[in-house]
Design a protein around this motif. Structure first.
Motif, PDB file in Angstrom:
ATOM      1  N   PHE A 151       3.055  26.064  60.773  1.00  0.00           N
ATOM      2  CA  PHE A 151       2.988  27.473  61.769  1.00  0.00           C
ATOM      3  C   PHE A 151       1.577  28.286  61.740  1.00  0.00           C
ATOM      4  CE2 PHE A 151       7.484  26.801  61.543  1.00  0.00           C
ATOM      5  CZ  PHE A 151       7.689  26.162  62.802  1.00  0.00           C
ATOM      6  N   ALA A 152       0.946  28.175  60.871  1.00  0.00           N
ATOM      7  CA  ALA A 152      -0.124  29.435  60.258  1.00  0.00           C
ATOM      8  C   ALA A 152      -1.260  28.735  61.011  1.00  0.00           C
ATOM      9  CB  ALA A 152       0.152  29.631  58.797  1.00  0.00           C
ATOM     10  N   ILE A 153      -1.135  26.636  61.440  1.00  0.00           N
ATOM     11  CA  ILE A 153      -2.968  26.404  61.136  1.00  0.00           C
ATOM     12  C   ILE A 153      -3.418  26.960  62.834  1.00  0.00           C
ATOM     13  CG2 ILE A 153      -3.150  24.077  62.244  1.00  0.00           C
ATOM     14  CD1 ILE A 153      -1.060  22.814  59.755  1.00  0.00           C
ATOM     15  N   PRO A 154      -2.642  26.742  63.950  1.00  0.00           N
ATOM     16  CA  PRO A 154      -2.978  27.105  64.513  1.00  0.00           C
ATOM     17  C   PRO A 154      -4.006  28.693  64.731  1.00  0.00           C
ATOM     18  CG  PRO A 154      -0.889  25.767  65.531  1.00  0.00           C
ATOM     19  CD  PRO A 154      -0.873  26.320  64.393  1.00  0.00           C
ATOM     20  N   GLY A 155      -3.508  29.744  63.971  1.00  0.00           N
ATOM     21  CA  GLY A 155      -3.572  30.785  64.595  1.00  0.00           C
ATOM     22  C   GLY A 155      -4.870  30.457  62.815  1.00  0.00           C
ATOM     23  N   LEU A 156      -4.869  30.363  61.817  1.00  0.00           N
ATOM     24  CA  LEU A 156      -5.396  30.111  60.747  1.00  0.00           C
ATOM     25  C   LEU A 156      -7.591  29.356  60.816  1.00  0.00           C
ATOM     26  CD1 LEU A 156      -3.655  28.797  57.915  1.00  0.00           C
ATOM     27  CD2 LEU A 156      -5.041  30.647  58.201  1.00  0.00           C
ATOM     28  N   GLY A 157      -6.674  28.555  62.579  1.00  0.00           N
ATOM     29  CA  GLY A 157      -8.029  27.641  63.414  1.00  0.00           C
ATOM     30  C   GLY A 157      -8.689  29.168  63.900  1.00  0.00           C
ATOM     31  N   ASN A 158      -8.596  30.382  64.619  1.00  0.00           N
ATOM     32  CA  ASN A 158      -8.742  30.890  65.522  1.00  0.00           C
ATOM     33  C   ASN A 158      -9.390  31.586  64.342  1.00  0.00           C
ATOM     34  OD1 ASN A 158      -8.458  30.025  67.697  1.00  0.00           O
ATOM     35  ND2 ASN A 158      -6.254  30.894  67.453  1.00  0.00           N
ATOM     36  N   VAL A 159      -8.839  31.857  62.628  1.00  0.00           N
ATOM     37  CA  VAL A 159      -9.478  32.768  62.007  1.00  0.00           C
ATOM     38  C   VAL A 159     -10.599  32.139  61.830  1.00  0.00           C
ATOM     39  CG1 VAL A 159      -9.250  34.203  59.418  1.00  0.00           C
ATOM     40  CG2 VAL A 159      -6.921  33.828  61.306  1.00  0.00           C
ATOM     41  N   TRP A 160     -11.195  31.137  61.324  1.00  0.00           N
ATOM     42  CA  TRP A 160     -11.983  30.196  61.201  1.00  0.00           C
ATOM     43  C   TRP A 160     -13.086  30.759  61.639  1.00  0.00           C
ATOM     44  CZ3 TRP A 160     -14.096  27.534  57.264  1.00  0.00           C
ATOM     45  CH2 TRP A 160     -14.887  26.683  57.008  1.00  0.00           C
ATOM     46  N   GLN A 161     -12.816  30.529  62.908  1.00  0.00           N
ATOM     47  CA  GLN A 161     -13.586  30.658  64.215  1.00  0.00           C
ATOM     48  C   GLN A 161     -14.169  31.783  63.370  1.00  0.00           C
ATOM     49  OE1 GLN A 161     -14.893  27.709  65.259  1.00  0.00           O
ATOM     50  NE2 GLN A 161     -13.664  26.614  66.368  1.00  0.00           N
ATOM     51  N   LEU A 162     -13.229  32.952  63.609  1.00  0.00           N
ATOM     52  CA  LEU A 162     -13.524  34.861  63.856  1.00  0.00           C
ATOM     53  C   LEU A 162     -14.770  34.576  62.411  1.00  0.00           C
ATOM     54  CD1 LEU A 162     -12.972  37.043  65.128  1.00  0.00           C
ATOM     55  CD2 LEU A 162     -11.283  37.480  63.592  1.00  0.00           C
ATOM     56  N   SER A 163     -14.436  33.996  61.574  1.00  0.00           N
ATOM     57  CA  SER A 163     -15.404  33.952  60.097  1.00  0.00           C
ATOM     58  C   SER A 163     -16.371  33.425  60.386  1.00  0.00           C
ATOM     59  CB  SER A 163     -14.252  33.702  59.133  1.00  0.00           C
ATOM     60  OG  SER A 163     -13.107  34.181  58.996  1.00  0.00           O
ATOM     61  N   LEU A 164     -16.332  32.604  61.232  1.00  0.00           N
ATOM     62  CA  LEU A 164     -17.716  31.839  61.570  1.00  0.00           C
ATOM     63  C   LEU A 164     -18.904  32.683  62.295  1.00  0.00           C
ATOM     64  CD1 LEU A 164     -18.645  29.241  60.821  1.00  0.00           C
ATOM     65  CD2 LEU A 164     -17.802  27.825  62.445  1.00  0.00           C
ATOM     66  N   LYS A 165     -18.028  33.353  63.205  1.00  0.00           N
ATOM     67  CA  LYS A 165     -18.910  34.377  63.635  1.00  0.00           C
ATOM     68  C   LYS A 165     -19.750  35.348  63.046  1.00  0.00           C
ATOM     69  CE  LYS A 165     -16.352  33.697  67.761  1.00  0.00           C
ATOM     70  NZ  LYS A 165     -16.067  34.222  68.553  1.00  0.00           N
ATOM     71  N   ASP A 166     -18.237  35.592  62.154  1.00  0.00           N
ATOM     72  CA  ASP A 166     -19.061  37.447  61.417  1.00  0.00           C
ATOM     73  C   ASP A 166     -19.758  36.570  60.248  1.00  0.00           C
ATOM     74  OD1 ASP A 166     -17.223  38.589  62.925  1.00  0.00           O
ATOM     75  OD2 ASP A 166     -15.739  38.381  61.420  1.00  0.00           O
ATOM     76  N   SER A 167     -20.175  35.924  59.928  1.00  0.00           N
ATOM     77  CA  SER A 167     -21.019  35.078  58.746  1.00  0.00           C
ATOM     78  C   SER A 167     -22.640  35.974  59.369  1.00  0.00           C
ATOM     79  CB  SER A 167     -20.640  33.650  58.917  1.00  0.00           C
ATOM     80  OG  SER A 167     -21.057  32.950  59.671  1.00  0.00           O
ATOM     81  N   ALA A 168     -22.386  35.487  60.749  1.00  0.00           N
ATOM     82  CA  ALA A 168     -23.814  35.931  61.256  1.00  0.00           C
ATOM     83  C   ALA A 168     -24.040  37.067  60.986  1.00  0.00           C
ATOM     84  CB  ALA A 168     -23.723  35.119  63.099  1.00  0.00           C
ATOM     85  N   LEU A 169     -22.956  38.040  61.312  1.00  0.00           N
ATOM     86  CA  LEU A 169     -23.876  39.682  60.173  1.00  0.00           C
ATOM     87  C   LEU A 169     -24.163  38.990  59.106  1.00  0.00           C
ATOM     88  CD1 LEU A 169     -20.633  41.381  61.609  1.00  0.00           C
ATOM     89  CD2 LEU A 169     -23.170  41.336  62.633  1.00  0.00           C
ATOM     90  N   VAL A 170     -23.622  38.395  57.863  1.00  0.00           N
ATOM     91  CA  VAL A 170     -24.160  38.164  56.612  1.00  0.00           C
ATOM     92  C   VAL A 170     -25.689  38.171  56.637  1.00  0.00           C
ATOM     93  CG1 VAL A 170     -24.099  37.705  54.325  1.00  0.00           C
ATOM     94  CG2 VAL A 170     -22.077  37.435  55.772  1.00  0.00           C
TER      95      VAL A 170
END
Length: 241
Positions: free
Chosen positions: A159-178
Motif C-alpha cells: 500500500f505504501a509504494i505509490p506514496g513512497l514514489g511521491n516521497v522519492w520525487q519530493l526528495s529528488l527535488k529537495d536534493s537541489a537545495l543541497v
C-alpha cells in the motif's frame, strides 16, 4: 562555441560534468530515502503506539519537519553539525574548524525531511490493511513477530509504494537545495556551467531536462513495482483460496 561542443564529452564540453552531477543527485536522493525509511518506520510505529508520549513525539516530528522550510533544515544540519564537530574537536585539543561533509549533511537533512513524509505514508498504509486479516492472525495464535512478518509488513509495503514514489520525487527535488553546502549535484553543476560559459538559459534548461528524465524514469520504476506487488498479492490470495 557550438552547442554540441558545449554539451559534449570533450575537453571543452560540460556533458561529463553534468552526468557526474546527475549521479551525485541520485546518490543523495537514494541515501536520503534510506535514512527516511528508517526514521519514518520508527515515527509511524510511535504514532500507532498505545503510548500517549510516543504518539506525541511522532506528532511533533511530522509537524515540525513537514512545516519548516527544507532549506532551513539543511542550513541547521550543515552549519549546526559543523559547529558541533568543531566544538568536539576543540575539546579534544584540535585547533581549527571542522566542517561536516557536504554529502553527509545534505543526505541527512533530506532524509530527515523524507522521514516525516514516509511516516505518514506507512501509517496510512497500515490503516489500509483489512482489520479482518489481523483479527484472523490473532485468532489462530500468531505471535507479534510472525504477524508482522507474514501479514503487516508485506501489505504495508504494497500500500505504501505509490506514496513512497511521491516521497522519492519530493526528495529528488529537495536534493537541489543541497547545493548551498557546496556539493556539486545537478543544480550546482548547472549553475557552475552556466556561469563559466555565460550560457545561462542553455544549461538551466539542460539541468531541468535532466531532472525531468530522472522523475520520468522514477515514475516507471515505482509504477512497475506497484503492479508487481499487486500481482504478487493477488496470486497469494488465490493460493490461500
Amino acid at each position: 562555441m557550438a552547442l554540441l561542443e558545449l554539451l559534449g564529452m570533450g575537453q571543452k564540453g560540460w556533458g561529463a560534468y553534468l552526468l557526474l552531477a546527475t549521479v551525485t543527485t541520485l546518490a543523495v536522493t537514494a541515501t536520503a530515502l534510506a535514512i527516511g525509511a528508517v526514521l519514518g518506520t520508527a515515527i509511524a510505529a510511535a504514532k500507532l503506539s498505545h503510548s500517549r508520549s510516543l504518539r506525541f513525539v511522532g506528532h511533533v516530528y511530522t509537524t515540525v519537519f513537514r512545516g519548516v522550510p527544507e532549506l532551513l533544515i539543511i542550513y541547521l544540519i550543515y552549519f549546526g553539525g559543523s559547529s558541533g564537530i568543531t566544538a568536539i574537536g576543540q575539546w579534544l585539543g584540535y585547533d581549527g574548524f571542522l566542517g561536516l561533509p557536504s554529502f553527509a549533511a545534505g543526505a541527512l537533512a533530506v532524509g530527515i525531511i523524507s522521514g516525516a513524509y514516509q511516516a505518514e505514508v506507512f501509517r496510512g498504509a497500515y490503516h489500509a490493511i483489512p482489520r479482518g486479516e489481523i483479527e484472523a492472525a490473532l485468532a489462530i495464535g500468531m505471535n507479534r513477530g510472525l504477524r508482522f512478518r507474514r501479514i503487516i509488513m508485506p501489505q504495508v509495503l504494497r500500500f505504501a509504494i505509490p506514496g513512497l514514489g511521491n516521497v522519492w520525487q519530493l526528495s529528488l527535488k529537495d536534493s537541489a537545495l543541497v547545493s548551498v553546502t557546496g556539493l556539486v549535484e545537478l543544480m550546482r553543476a548547472s549553475q557552475i556551467a552556466s556561469g563559466s560559459t555565460r550560457q545561462y538559459f542553455l544549461f538551466y534548461i539542460v539541468g531541468g531536462a535532466l531532472y525531468l528524465v530522472l522523475t520520468s524514469l522514477s515514475d516507471r520504476v515505482f509504477n512497475g513495482a506497484e503492479r508487481r506487488a499487486n500481482r504478487s498479492m493477488s496470486g497469494a490470495t488465490i493460493g490461500r483460496a
